[in-house]
Design a protein around this motif. Structure first.
Motif, short mmCIF file in Angstrom:
data_model
loop_
_atom_site.label_atom_id
_atom_site.label_comp_id
_atom_site.label_asym_id
_atom_site.label_seq_id
_atom_site.Cartn_x
_atom_site.Cartn_y
_atom_site.Cartn_z
N THR A 71 0.88 -1.24 0.01
CA THR A 71 0.09 -0.05 -0.03
C THR A 71 0.84 1.49 -0.03
O THR A 71 0.52 2.03 -0.74
CB THR A 71 -0.88 0.16 1.20
OG1 THR A 71 -1.79 -1.16 0.94
CG2 THR A 71 -1.87 1.27 1.17
N THR A 257 -5.86 -0.59 4.80
CA THR A 257 -4.82 -1.46 4.54
C THR A 257 -4.63 -2.94 5.21
O THR A 257 -4.33 -3.97 4.66
CB THR A 257 -3.40 -0.99 4.96
OG1 THR A 257 -3.24 0.57 4.64
CG2 THR A 257 -2.32 -1.74 4.90
N ALA A 383 0.03 3.35 5.85
CA ALA A 383 0.13 1.97 5.63
C ALA A 383 1.29 1.11 6.22
O ALA A 383 1.12 0.14 6.81
CB ALA A 383 0.56 1.95 4.05
#
Length: 441
Positions: A71, A257, A383
């Motif tokens: 991510t 995430t 993330a």
């Protein structure tokens, strides 16, 4: 939104004219092509949003840390490139051409993934590189986007135009994940990614047919690279709004995430079930897109933004609460994403209309570069935090941290004067100096 778009007392409540006004925009060729390009690309984005992490989990056995880095790879360009990209775009005469180049580049990057899989060469390193390339080109697309939007939509129709775009985003959120989940489950994640790649070519074709006059490039030396940042920091209301957006985006990234990993491992949901939950987000978004112009006209632009913050973040508290039988888990997650989808649509429509209206055109891309940094640039940080905290504290605890922080993000907006703003300044943005806009707010 322009001179009268947010005057709750001067328009009819209940607005039976909402739908005809938006339909009228779609009859205008320039906006119709722009809207089509955005819509088809959004569907592809939603497919890859589910297909890429599922490819990492199902094909390459990625864990929490790897999901965090994946991510982060896509979102890091938003942190690094949004401000310089905005400065570059403000000095261009053809931002639409840059958007077309970005679409073609994203097609090549995404199409490389199923090609590598076909030859047995797909790796996490390849996923990281492709994600970074797509993220970089998406930054270019976004910093040019508002110039093209302003060239095909009249100022007084910003809210209606953004409502149509938000509706497309919601349809994409409804159709994309469920389609992507079904594709991954029935066929494969790489096949779903191939469908995503083709949507970028369709978007580029639509953009290539637009004929509109964009704002002239900014004079050399006007504000420089940091001109957008200086404009934001000089104006308390937009600055605190962006602080709230950054906090909300950072905390919400902690949730998104880890959601696929959380759903597949701790909740034992299938790819199809996860796609269906995400699809409910699109239903909420459609409701929010329909309601947002009425909300703005009834309570004003500032209170609508505050409402969007709360309606987006509060339902997400249900995500870490999900537990028990599969049917109850799915119902709980569906309720969370239904409410959040409605809230984010109201927030996007009202906040985007506010920002497009008050930013001077010669600074538009530079300020939007700052906006993209606040909205997307903090996400790679979120993330990496998600991967780190998820590994150290567990998935559910990390989700609690993210959702609670998202709720508290509204405090930034409440600390500003934005919740007291009912209508946008009368002074046209293309004539406004920064100090005039701030006084009007």
């Amino acid at each position: 939104m322009g001179k009268g778009g947010s005057r709750p007392g001067r328009r009819r409540r209940g607005s039976a004219g909402d739908v005809p006004r938006r339909a009228g925009l779609l009859r205008e060729r320039g906006f119709r092509l722009y809207w089509s390009a955005q819509s088809v690309s959004l569907v592809g984005d939603e497919i890859s949003f589910l297909a890429v992490p599922l490819a990492a989990v199902l094909l390459l056995d990625a864990g929490a840390a790897e999901m965090g880095w994946l991510t982060a790879a896509e979102l890091l360009p938003s942190l690094l490139l949004s401000i310089p990209g905005g400065a570059w775009a403000d000095r261009r005469t053809n931002r639409r051409g840059a958007m077309i180049v970005a679409d073609i580049g994203r097609f090549a990057a995404v199409a490389s993934l199923p090609l590598a899989y076909a030859f047995g060469a797909l790796t996490m390193a390849h996923l990281y590189v492709a994600a970074f390339a797509v993220g970089s080109l998406t930054v270019l697309f976004r910093v040019c986007n508002h110039h093209v939007y302003a060239s095909v939509v009249a100022a007084e129709r910003y809210v209606d135009g953004n409502a149509l775009l938000s509706g497309s985003r919601s349809v994409a959120a409804l159709a994309g994940p469920s389609t992507g989940g079904a594709m991954v489950q029935a066929l494969s994640a790489p096949f779903a990614l191939l469908m995503d790649a083709l949507t970028y070519l369709v978007s580029a074709g639509c953009l290539g047919r637009i004929r509109s006059q964009e704002a002239p490039p900014a004079p050399r030396g006007e504000g420089g690279l940091a001109g957008g940042l200086r404009w934001v920091t000089a104006h308390r209301t937009p600055a605190l709004l962006l602080a709230g957006v950054a906090t909300l985006s950072l905390c919400q990234t902690l949730t998104t995430t880890l959601f696929v990993l959380y759903g597949t491992t701790e909740l034992s949901l299938s790819p199809g079930a996860i796609g269906a939950v995400f699809a409910v987000f699109g239903i909420g978004g459609l409701a929010g897109a329909y309601a947002a112009p009425r909300v703005v006209r009834r309570i004003g632009i500032g209170p609508a933004i505050v409402t969007g913050f709360l309606c987006f973040s509060l339902p997400l508290l249900l995500v870490p609460l999900a537990d028990g039988p599969a049917a109850w888990v799915i119902a709980t997650l569906a309720a969370a994403y239904l409410g959040a989808g409605c809230g984010v649509a109201v927030l996007d429509i009202s906040a985007n209309s506010y920002l497009i209206a008050v930013i001077p055109p010669t600074l538009r891309s530079r300020v939007m570069g700052v906006v993209q940094t606040a909205n997307f640039g903090v996400r790679p940080i979120g993330a990496v935090l998600a991967g780190t905290l998820g590994t150290a504290l567990g998935l559910r605890t990390t989700l609690w941290i993210g959702t609670a922080g998202a709720v508290l993000s509204v405090l930034w907006v409440l600390a500003s004067r934005l919740h007291r703003v009912r209508e946008l300044p009368e002074l046209p943005a293309h004539q406004a100096r920064a100090e005039d806009v701030e006084r009007a707010l």
